[in-house]
Motif scaffolding. Structure first.
Motif: not given
Length: 170
Positions: A41-48, A96-112, A138-140
């Motif tokens: 791993i080079d570094r991690e970058v937050s994409l929001g 009834n309400e939809g998904i309200r909360d974001d999931i938390k993911v790591y993206e690596y090589m364009n896969k989550f 993102r994990i670079l």
């Protein structure tokens, strides 16, 4: 209704699980910590926050929950577990309400890979949703001359301009 939704999802999950076993492939979700090591791993970058394509969500970050799902994110635990009750409740909430909360993911090589929100992904897959809201890190990988690495860094450059995961380079 959510009990029936869960049982329908389990049927799909168990079918996928058995298909993988019969093909001799791993029947559970891939685990990111088994795929990469710290030295690559080079570094991690937050994409929001972003809407990510569910088709690119392929696994989980840790092995903790992986055996509750087949490799298509459908549940495989029988009805009557705490997991099944939470999944069914989440399914009702999504309708009834939809998904309200974001999931938390790591993206690596364009896969989550899911850090938090495996059941939300499962429920959204069960209703054939195309996207899910996510907080993305993102994990670079370290740069190399390997073809996959070169393609990935071309994608990263493109993403920095276009902010889309829908295009993959060859």
């Amino acid at each position: 209704m959510s009990v029936q939704d869960y049982l329908s999802a389990v049927k799909i999950g168990k079918k996928e699980y058995h298909a993988c076993v019969n093909k001799g492939t791993y029947p559970y979700l891939p685990v990111l910590e088994d795929i990469i090591d710290e030295n690559s791993i080079d570094r991690e970058v937050s994409l929001g926050s972003d809407q990510i394509p569910l088709r690119l969500v392929v696994g989980t970050c840790t092995a903790g929950r992986t055996t509750a799902f087949a490799d298509n994110f459908m549940p495989i635990l029988d009805w009557g577990t705490e997991f099944s009750a939470k999944w069914a409740s989440l399914s009702d909430s999504q309708v009834n309400e939809g998904i309200r909360d974001d999931i938390k993911v790591y993206e690596y090589m364009n896969k989550f890979y899911i850090e938090e929100g495996n059941k939300r992904v499962s429920v959204m897959r069960a209703v054939d949703a195309a996207y899910i809201p996510a907080i993305v890190t993102r994990i670079l990988p370290k740069r190399t001359e390997e073809k996959d690495n070169l393609i990935y860094y071309e994608f990263v450059d493109f993403y920095n301009v276009a902010h889309t995961n829908e295009i993959w380079f060859s």
